[in-house]
Design an enzyme around this catalytic site. Structure first.
Site, mmCIF file in Angstrom:
data_model
loop_
_atom_site.group_PDB
_atom_site.id
_atom_site.type_symbol
_atom_site.label_atom_id
_atom_site.label_comp_id
_atom_site.label_asym_id
_atom_site.label_seq_id
_atom_site.Cartn_x
_atom_site.Cartn_y
_atom_site.Cartn_z
ATOM 1 N N HIS A 170 26.519 93.387 56.045
ATOM 2 C CA HIS A 170 27.098 92.319 56.865
ATOM 3 C C HIS A 170 27.646 92.847 58.193
ATOM 4 O O HIS A 170 28.771 93.356 58.227
ATOM 5 C CB HIS A 170 28.208 91.616 56.079
ATOM 6 C CG HIS A 170 27.680 90.820 54.938
ATOM 7 N ND1 HIS A 170 27.281 89.517 55.070
ATOM 8 C CD2 HIS A 170 27.437 91.166 53.650
ATOM 9 C CE1 HIS A 170 26.830 89.075 53.913
ATOM 10 N NE2 HIS A 170 26.909 90.057 53.030
ATOM 11 N N SER A 224 48.173 63.703 68.845
ATOM 12 C CA SER A 224 48.978 63.871 67.637
ATOM 13 C C SER A 224 50.185 64.749 67.914
ATOM 14 O O SER A 224 51.038 64.919 67.051
ATOM 15 C CB SER A 224 48.130 64.539 66.562
ATOM 16 O OG SER A 224 47.858 65.878 66.951
ATOM 17 N N ASP A 228 45.215 70.799 69.565
ATOM 18 C CA ASP A 228 43.846 70.359 69.845
ATOM 19 C C ASP A 228 43.814 69.059 70.634
ATOM 20 O O ASP A 228 43.125 68.948 71.648
ATOM 21 C CB ASP A 228 43.060 70.172 68.534
ATOM 22 C CG ASP A 228 43.289 71.333 67.596
ATOM 23 O OD1 ASP A 228 43.444 72.452 68.117
ATOM 24 O OD2 ASP A 228 43.333 71.130 66.377
ATOM 25 N N LYS A 369 39.612 77.024 66.900
ATOM 26 C CA LYS A 369 40.933 76.827 67.495
ATOM 27 C C LYS A 369 41.210 77.813 68.644
ATOM 28 O O LYS A 369 41.770 77.431 69.674
ATOM 29 C CB LYS A 369 42.018 76.957 66.435
ATOM 30 C CG LYS A 369 43.317 76.398 66.913
ATOM 31 C CD LYS A 369 44.260 76.088 65.782
ATOM 32 C CE LYS A 369 45.132 74.939 66.140
ATOM 33 N NZ LYS A 369 44.741 73.690 65.521
#
Ligand code: XMP
Length: 513
Positions: A170, A224, A228, A369
């Site tokens: 990986h 909110s 974001d 994010k």
């Protein structure tokens, strides 16, 4: 503006698929995660520049093992197979793949046997991260072995003529010492891609895309108080000006004060004409008696939409709803058709009613994010706003286990405020990804002064993470934890015990519901 390069990562269900996408983007190339059902025509239509096949838990010979349209190998595009991806590609080119007891897991050394662009700048031997049970044990046609593992099994295979290659290990995992170099070599050496995925480019493209989509109409912008939607608000306001109707809905499930600080900043410093609406009694009534986490999310999603539609009716020509949904929300809520299982239907993705009258605009639904934070920085939004911990759309509803009542909300708010204040004053707040208190529906016996108490338990949760997809519990200093616990029990009447959650994700999730 010329079209940016794009890498598609075909997801076979590996826990590392997200990480591959992030690594590619960290190298300034745009990447998306797609399902194995995609066809060569989709690849062409979407102007994909290179493909990475992820790992996955299956064995290529299992009945239900995910497969792909092998026409993808004939497209003249660079393809890098990782672990399961390598095995799938090898099988297509006639190799035998089999399961044996030489399972390789963890750090391992590989030794290079052949020069290749993929390993440019690395020589001899290097440490990699392995996680597989199956092996390729005969050569696929047209491929050479470029590296072998300690067990002398093929660790890297490269096609002699085509840009097809695979790794048994990986490269996306930090334990693979030269992993980034290998990915860089694939993207820029083999694929000749451009480093054109930048915040400036994203901002420019999004502004023109949104302007084109919306035309002269109006957009209801749901803020909110979180990072974001705040960054989205600034971006859309820049793109659409007065066509934006920014609203903040109090759903009764907010933390003490915090949201309002952000709203004040967006209004005063960024000029957003935010309107506040109080819908808390409607939300709390709809949630009365509800204890099931998924039901809570669905009800909250529903109530939000009802509120938005009601507000939208006050305006003519308002057809769109913009919200700050992120890529991990989309992936975690994705349908069961994908190899990754649905964990939670994040309210703003899976909780939306099917027949909604407003069309959605989600400019960040392909962003992580940290990318949103970078965009916020471009706009000059200060770190105190950008570095706020994530707060879930369903708010405190998913941090109150069991029924939501005004009393239980008040208990949680008070305890959470003490926790966060102490983290800030001890400097720990900026060192962790997310912290919050959870109210557990359990009462325990305690003693205060000479009095027996029989009161509620608060759990503290704090995690370190890079994107919320995986997380480790934060090893907060004992003195800080001890101070928080004693302040909560002393200051919040109704709480007599505090516990600390030491579960990582997986197997836990970050929120308790
Ligand atoms: P979990 O609990 O799934 O959380 O490990 C991962 C991250 O997502 C946030 N979260 C949500 N955010 N709506 C949201 O907007 C939701 O329904 C939701 N559920 C979890 C969580 O706070 C964490 O940052």
């Amino acid at each position: 503006m010329s079209r940016a390069d794009k890498v598609w990562i075909i997801d076979f269900g590996s826990q590392y698929t997200q990480l591959i996408a992030r690594r590619v983007r960290e190298l300034s190339v745009y990447s998306e995660i797609v399902l194995p059902t995609i066809k060569p025509a989709d690849v062409r239509k979407n102007n994909v520049s290179a493909i990475i096949l992820s790992g996955g838990p299956s064995s290529v010979y299992e009945d239900k093992a995910p497969n792909i349209d092998t026409g993808i190998f004939e497209m003249d595009l660079p393809v890098l197979g990782i672990c399961y991806g390598l095995q799938l590609m090898s099988r297509h080119f006639g190799a035998r793949v089999h399961t044996d007891n030489r399972r390789e897991y963890g750090r391992s050394a590989i030794t290079f046997q052949k020069d290749s662009i993929l390993f440019k700048g690395i020589s001899g031997s290097t440490t990699v991260w392995m996680s597989h049970g199956d092996h390729v044990d005969s050569l696929p046609e047209g491929f050479d072995i470029a590296a072998v593992s300690e067990n002398n099994a093929p660790a890297a295979l490269i096609h002699r003529e085509k840009a097809l290659m695979g790794l048994q290990f990986h490269p996306e995992v930090a334990h693979t010492v030269e992993g980034t170099k290998i990915l860089k070599n694939f993207l820029f050496g083999v694929g000749k891609l451009n480093r054109d995925w930048t915040s400036e480019r994203f901002i420019d493209q999004t502004i023109s895309k949104v302007r084109e989509q919306v035309g002269g109409g109006k957009v209801l912008m749901a803020l909110s108080g979180g990072v974001d939607s705040s960054v989205m608000g600034v971006l859309l306001y820049r793109a659409l000006g007065k066509q934006c109707i920014p609203v903040f809905i109090n759903n009764g499930l907010l933390r003490k004060n915090e949201q309002f600080e952000v709203v004040r900043f967006l209004k005063k410093e960024m000029g957003l004409p935010i309107r506040m609406y109080n819908y808390s009694s409607l939300f709390l009534n709809a949630l009365k008696g509800v204890t099931n986490p998924e039901r809570k999310r669905k009800i909250i999603g529903h109530q939000f939409i009802r509120a938005f539609e009601e507000i939208a009716r006050k305006y003519t020509d308002l057809k769109y709803l913009a919200q700050g949904t992120l890529y991990p929300d989309v992936i975690e809520s994705r349908s069961v058709n994908g190899p990754s299982q649905v964990i939670k239907s994040h309210h703003n993705v899976g909780g939306l009613p099917k027949r909604m009258k407003l069309d959605l605009i989600e400019p960040f639904n392909r962003l992580f994010k940290d990318e949103v934070r970078k965009i916020g920085k471009e706009f000059g939004i200060p770190p105190v706003i950008l570095n706020r911990h994530p707060f879930p759309g369903p708010g405190l509803a998913v941090r109150i286990i069991g029924e939501i009542t005004p009393y239980r909300l008040a208990l949680l708010r008070k305890a959470d405020t003490v926790f966060i204040d102490e983290l800030k004053s001890s400097g720990e707040y900026d060192r962790v990804w997310q912290s919050f208190a959870v109210l557990i529906p359990v009462k325990t016996v305690g003693v205060m002064g000479d009095q027996r108490t029989y009161e509620n338990v608060i759990a503290l949760r704090s995690v370190n993470s890079s994107d919320g997809m995986t997380a480790d519990w934060s090893p907060l200093p004992y003195q800080v934890l001890s101070r928080i616990a004693s302040r909560i029990v002393n200051e919040v009447r109704g709480i007599n015990r505090v516990v600390y959650d030491i579960t990582s994700k997986p197997p836990g999730t970050i929120e308790w519901e």
